[in-house]
Structures are given as C-alpha cells and as structure tokens.
Motif scaffolding. Sequence first.
Motif, PDB file in Angstrom:
ATOM      1  N   ASP A 147       0.815  -1.208   0.000  1.00  0.00           N
ATOM      2  CA  ASP A 147       0.000   0.000   0.000  1.00  0.00           C
ATOM      3  C   ASP A 147       0.850   1.260   0.000  1.00  0.00           C
ATOM      4  O   ASP A 147       0.359   2.348  -0.287  1.00  0.00           O
ATOM      5  N   SER A 148       2.129   1.105   0.329  1.00  0.00           N
ATOM      6  CA  SER A 148       3.018   2.265   0.403  1.00  0.00           C
ATOM      7  C   SER A 148       4.364   1.889  -0.204  1.00  0.00           C
ATOM      8  O   SER A 148       5.282   1.484   0.501  1.00  0.00           O
ATOM      9  N   VAL A 149       4.457   1.985  -1.533  1.00  0.00           N
ATOM     10  CA  VAL A 149       5.695   1.643  -2.228  1.00  0.00           C
ATOM     11  C   VAL A 149       6.741   2.724  -1.965  1.00  0.00           C
ATOM     12  O   VAL A 149       7.896   2.441  -1.662  1.00  0.00           O
ATOM     13  N   ILE A 150       6.349   3.992  -2.100  1.00  0.00           N
ATOM     14  CA  ILE A 150       7.227   5.127  -1.817  1.00  0.00           C
ATOM     15  C   ILE A 150       6.454   6.113  -0.941  1.00  0.00           C
ATOM     16  O   ILE A 150       5.305   6.447  -1.240  1.00  0.00           O
ATOM     17  N   ARG A 151       7.092   6.560   0.134  1.00  0.00           N
ATOM     18  CA  ARG A 151       6.443   7.500   1.047  1.00  0.00           C
ATOM     19  C   ARG A 151       7.344   8.716   1.258  1.00  0.00           C
ATOM     20  O   ARG A 151       8.517   8.570   1.588  1.00  0.00           O
ATOM     21  N   LEU A 152       6.788   9.902   1.054  1.00  0.00           N
ATOM     22  CA  LEU A 152       7.498  11.151   1.313  1.00  0.00           C
ATOM     23  C   LEU A 152       6.828  11.832   2.503  1.00  0.00           C
ATOM     24  O   LEU A 152       5.604  12.016   2.501  1.00  0.00           O
ATOM     25  N   GLU A 153       7.628  12.186   3.488  1.00  0.00           N
ATOM     26  CA  GLU A 153       7.104  12.823   4.692  1.00  0.00           C
ATOM     27  C   GLU A 153       7.830  14.150   4.937  1.00  0.00           C
ATOM     28  O   GLU A 153       9.046  14.179   5.135  1.00  0.00           O
ATOM     29  N   LYS A 154       7.066  15.245   4.869  1.00  0.00           N
ATOM     30  CA  LYS A 154       7.572  16.590   5.178  1.00  0.00           C
ATOM     31  C   LYS A 154       8.862  16.916   4.432  1.00  0.00           C
ATOM     32  O   LYS A 154       9.815  17.481   4.983  1.00  0.00           O
ATOM     33  N   VAL A 155       8.893  16.588   3.153  1.00  0.00           N
ATOM     34  CA  VAL A 155      10.103  16.780   2.357  1.00  0.00           C
ATOM     35  C   VAL A 155      10.187  18.237   1.893  1.00  0.00           C
ATOM     36  O   VAL A 155       9.224  18.789   1.359  1.00  0.00           O
ATOM     37  N   SER A 156      11.355  18.846   2.097  1.00  0.00           N
ATOM     38  CA  SER A 156      11.601  20.217   1.644  1.00  0.00           C
ATOM     39  C   SER A 156      12.936  20.274   0.929  1.00  0.00           C
ATOM     40  O   SER A 156      13.871  19.526   1.242  1.00  0.00           O
ATOM     41  N   LYS A 157      13.027  21.189  -0.053  1.00  0.00           N
ATOM     42  CA  LYS A 157      14.276  21.364  -0.782  1.00  0.00           C
ATOM     43  C   LYS A 157      14.376  22.794  -1.297  1.00  0.00           C
ATOM     44  O   LYS A 157      13.440  23.332  -1.890  1.00  0.00           O
ATOM     45  N   SER A 158      15.534  23.411  -1.052  1.00  0.00           N
ATOM     46  CA  SER A 158      15.805  24.762  -1.538  1.00  0.00           C
ATOM     47  C   SER A 158      17.151  24.778  -2.230  1.00  0.00           C
ATOM     48  O   SER A 158      18.025  23.950  -1.960  1.00  0.00           O
ATOM     49  N   PHE A 159      17.300  25.742  -3.141  1.00  0.00           N
ATOM     50  CA  PHE A 159      18.592  26.021  -3.746  1.00  0.00           C
ATOM     51  C   PHE A 159      18.877  27.496  -3.472  1.00  0.00           C
ATOM     52  O   PHE A 159      18.269  28.376  -4.076  1.00  0.00           O
ATOM     53  N   GLY A 160      19.774  27.758  -2.543  1.00  0.00           N
ATOM     54  CA  GLY A 160      20.012  29.122  -2.114  1.00  0.00           C
ATOM     55  C   GLY A 160      18.745  29.679  -1.462  1.00  0.00           C
ATOM     56  O   GLY A 160      18.160  29.072  -0.573  1.00  0.00           O
ATOM     57  N   GLU A 161      18.323  30.859  -1.904  1.00  0.00           N
ATOM     58  CA  GLU A 161      17.116  31.477  -1.359  1.00  0.00           C
ATOM     59  C   GLU A 161      15.853  30.977  -2.045  1.00  0.00           C
ATOM     60  O   GLU A 161      14.743  31.332  -1.653  1.00  0.00           O
ATOM     61  N   ARG A 162      16.014  30.144  -3.040  1.00  0.00           N
ATOM     62  CA  ARG A 162      14.868  29.692  -3.831  1.00  0.00           C
ATOM     63  C   ARG A 162      14.355  28.361  -3.290  1.00  0.00           C
ATOM     64  O   ARG A 162      15.000  27.330  -3.438  1.00  0.00           O
TER      65      ARG A 162
ATOM     66  N   THR B  70       6.745  28.500  -5.015  1.00  0.00           N
ATOM     67  CA  THR B  70       6.951  29.042  -3.663  1.00  0.00           C
ATOM     68  C   THR B  70       7.742  30.336  -3.811  1.00  0.00           C
ATOM     69  O   THR B  70       7.298  31.253  -4.459  1.00  0.00           O
ATOM     70  N   THR B  71       8.883  30.420  -3.220  1.00  0.00           N
ATOM     71  CA  THR B  71       9.687  31.639  -3.338  1.00  0.00           C
ATOM     72  C   THR B  71      10.407  31.639  -4.674  1.00  0.00           C
ATOM     73  O   THR B  71      11.219  30.768  -4.939  1.00  0.00           O
ATOM     74  N   MET B  72      10.119  32.628  -5.507  1.00  0.00           N
ATOM     75  CA  MET B  72      10.711  32.681  -6.836  1.00  0.00           C
ATOM     76  C   MET B  72      11.878  33.658  -6.888  1.00  0.00           C
ATOM     77  O   MET B  72      12.104  34.357  -7.855  1.00  0.00           O
ATOM     78  N   ALA B  73      12.596  33.746  -5.795  1.00  0.00           N
ATOM     79  CA  ALA B  73      13.764  34.633  -5.772  1.00  0.00           C
ATOM     80  C   ALA B  73      14.843  34.089  -6.687  1.00  0.00           C
ATOM     81  O   ALA B  73      14.941  32.886  -6.885  1.00  0.00           O
ATOM     82  N   PRO B  74      15.666  34.930  -7.287  1.00  0.00           N
ATOM     83  CA  PRO B  74      16.714  34.451  -8.195  1.00  0.00           C
ATOM     84  C   PRO B  74      17.761  33.627  -7.457  1.00  0.00           C
ATOM     85  O   PRO B  74      18.018  33.847  -6.286  1.00  0.00           O
TER      86      PRO B  74
END
Length: 546
Positions: A350-365, A542-546
């Motif tokens: 029932d759960s092949v792949i589970r993502l929990e509270k995943v966040s990712k940024s590159f610099g300020e973006r 989300t944040t579209m800062a350069p």
Amino acid sequence: MLLNSKELTKSYGIHTILHDISFVINASDRIGIVGPNGVGKSTLLRLLVGQEEFDSGTITYGPGAEFGYLPQTTPNFYGQTIQDLILESVGNLKQLEEQMHALEAAMARAEGEQLTSLMEEYTTISTRFQDRGGYDLDHKIDMIMDGLRLSYLPRTRVVETLSGGEKERVGLATLLLRSPDLLFLDEPTNHLDFATMEWLEQYLASYRGAIVMVSHDRQFLNKTVNAIFELDEHSHQLHIYHGNYDAYVEAKQAERKRWEEAYEQQQEEIKELHKRIKVSGRQVGHTYRAPRDNDKFARYFFNQNVQSAVARNVRAAQVQLERIEADPIPKPPELLPVNSHFQTEQIQSDSVIRLEKVSKSFGERKLIDNLDMILGSGARILLTGPNGTGKTTLLRMIMGEIEPDSGRIQIVEGVRLGYLAQDPESLDLEKTVIENYKYGLIGFEGELIGRLLGYGLFRLEDMQKKAGQLSIGQRRKLELARLLAARPNVLLLDEPTNYISLNVLEAFETAIQNFAGPVIVISHDRWFIQRFGGEIHELEPTTMAP
C-alpha cells in the motif's frame, strides 16, 4: 516566395539522409516537419539555415528575407546576460529605425523622381518596422518575456547560469523579438509548461512571417500548422500533406491503404499473366497433330490458325508482363513494429514510496516545502505546475541523486526504479549502440542484440553506430531500450514524450498504460496526458527569488 529548395541532397559517408528535396515556402505557410527519429528533420533545418553544407541542389531565399533558428539544443551564450541577448535581438529593428531616419533626412532635400523613389523605399522599410513591432518595442519585449514566463529573472542574469529550460525559453524569446520573415523551430515545446505553450500557440497564430517547425507534440501541431512535410525513412524524400496533423494522419492512412490495394492487384495480375503464358505455351506445344489422308489441307490450315492465335496470346501476355516489370508498383515497406512492453511484476504494498515533510531549496529559492506523498502499488501520478516548481528535483530526490534539506523518503524493499530524465544524458557517446545497451546486463552479445532488435526501436545496421552519431531522438530511443531492459517495477518519467518520433510515441504510451507498477510522470504533452489519466498533483510556485 521566402524560400525555394530544389533537389536538395545530403549524405553522411555512404548513408543518404535527404534525397532530391524540393519545396517552396511562402509568407503564410505554417509547416510541421515529421518523420521517424534519425530521418533527417533537424539536418534539414540546419541545411536551410546554413549550419551544414548540402551535397547538391540549391537553396534560394527571397530578396531581403531574414530567418531565425531555434536549435533543439540551446547554446550556452557564454558570458552574455539576458539583456545582452535582448539588445542583440532587436538590433535589426534599430537598424531599420536608423535607415528610416536617414531616409527622412534625404527626403527633406530631394525633389521629383528622386523623392518618389525615396518615399517608396521609406514605405517599404517603415512597414517592415511596424510589422515587427518597432513602434511598440518596449511593450513587445515585456509581452514576450511575460508570455514565456521569464519576467522573474533579472535581465542582468548571466545566461549560462540558467537552468536548461530557462535557457531554452530565453533563446526562444530572443528569436521572437527578432521577428524574422521565416522562423525555423526545432522542438520548441520541449521545455514549456501548459500556460507558456498556450501563449506560444496564440503568438504563432498571429505571427506575420512563415514558420517551419520540427515537433512531436501532436496537439501543438494541430493548432499551429497548415501543412505537414513528411521525410520518408526509405526513399529519403519529402512528401507534402496539406492541413494539420490530424489531416495528415487521415491522408497517410488512406494513402497506405490505396498503395497496399494497388500492389496486391498488380501481384494478382502478374500471377495471372504467368499462368496464361505457361498454359498457352503448353497448348501451343500440344496442338499440332499430323494431318490425315482425308482433307489433309483443311485440318492443317485449322491447326495452324489455332497455334497462331495461341502464340499471339502468349506474346501479348509477355509484353504486358514486361511492361509491368519495367515499372512495378513497389511493395509497401513493412512498418517497424515497436514493442515497448515492460516485463515486470506489480509490487504488493500500500506504500511503495512515502514522502514525509520533504523540503528542498537552492540558495534562497525554495522549490519544495513540507511535501507529503504516498505512492501505492497501482498509483498513476501526473506532476504538473509551472517550470521551476521542483518537479524534476522531486524525481531526482526519489532516485537518491539529490538529498532533501529536511523530511524523509522511504522506499519499500524490492523496488527497482526506472528513471527517464528530461533530456538524453545517460549514454556514453563514444560507445556503440549495442555497447550502451548491454552495459550492466547479463547475457551473450548476440542474445542482447536480438532483444534490442525485438523492441523495434533499431535495425541491425544501427548496432555498431556510436551514440554520438545518433540524433537526439535516436539517443532517446536507446534510453527507452535500456529502461525496458532494466525491468523496473516503478517508473519515474520526466517529460517522456520529448524527442520521440510519433510512431514510437504511441507504442510507448501504450506500454506505460499497461505497466503493472506505480508511475510518476512529469509531462506537458496534452495528448499524452489525456491518455495517461491518473491523479494530478500540481506543484505550486513558492519563493521565486533568483
């Protein structure tokens, strides 16, 4: 007339790519170029814009005609900023404006016939300046940058620091700003999201010049072209069909049916003629009988007439057969059967792949913020959202190529991930097709060649070609073959329809539909999306800062 191509021929070594290609392009033409991967679509564009030399034939542009070219792979524009490219693109408008000012000054001093001539020249140049948006240039720049979703980028940004998709759109923006008489576009929709693609369709619909494009986006072709140029993989010649993509498919199917019927009828006629010659010839040989004493002359005369008539029939059949054999209807080439069937078993979880509270940024973006997702055994998930919202990043985190900043990704034991990147990038260009295919596989080379040929993506003569000799579309097919050979039970597909020719695309779509395991797809191909179905997960900016 903007362009006239006559008897254009191009070969690489002993391999003919294009043969005797002739066509004319006028100002109102909207042309889509189609054909199997490797047939020479991109090569034709490069020949037309002078990036490659042709072996024979002529290419003639109309007087004063200007063209612009968007290649399939956008150059890096080393050291240039977005503003540099914009100023470079509108340089032709600045030149026209300077010519107009010079003519205005000359007209103030001229009289008589000289004034009339200068006024005619001024009218021509000012009309071109107006048609290309010269009187409203600043608005046009903002409109195109907004339409291609580039306005968030500072114009001082160095282009080589942009993502692949951003470079592609910057290249397209600067080309559209030039407003040439003739646009050559090679796969212009590969890095466009829904909103950008719809904007481009509307922009091209009102474009004043002619457009010639290579595209595998069926809906885009339907909305933007009024003629299809098909490059034939067997004759290497060009066939022209009027109308959009749907009209082309209908005409192509009807044409194939007529060809097959005409060929079968001729084959039946050839059999009948052979039979007639054989039977009649035997009849000639057995007709003669020695004359008897009574009425010898009459019987002899009758037999001679019969033999003469039969001989004439034999000769007539032979002449008719020779006429057919001198110019026979060729047998319709067999369509390469594409077999893109995935051989795998479904994972029972029932759960092949589970993502929990995943966040990712590159610099300020920040691309992904506290994302939760569960992929079940039969899941079909389509990831959508504007470019730059982290769709590709999400797949690469699941693959383990990128680590999330926070949260966790759990993958059940026994999962074999099959990943298809947005652009062909996993091949060794110095190795051959079969060497790339068999890397990591177990088995004798002959067996692996047979398996690769069985997919219907390549022919035997392709096996020893280096990957660097292949077109981008052929490299994509090689990656598809490797994906099939890996027998994955979970598919992660990033724009899987990019670069794939239409004959392969439909078979691959069917294979994805029949895949037993879960699938996550990123796609902006509206035709593909309609067939794929499944749940739609939209990633919001989300944040579209350069």
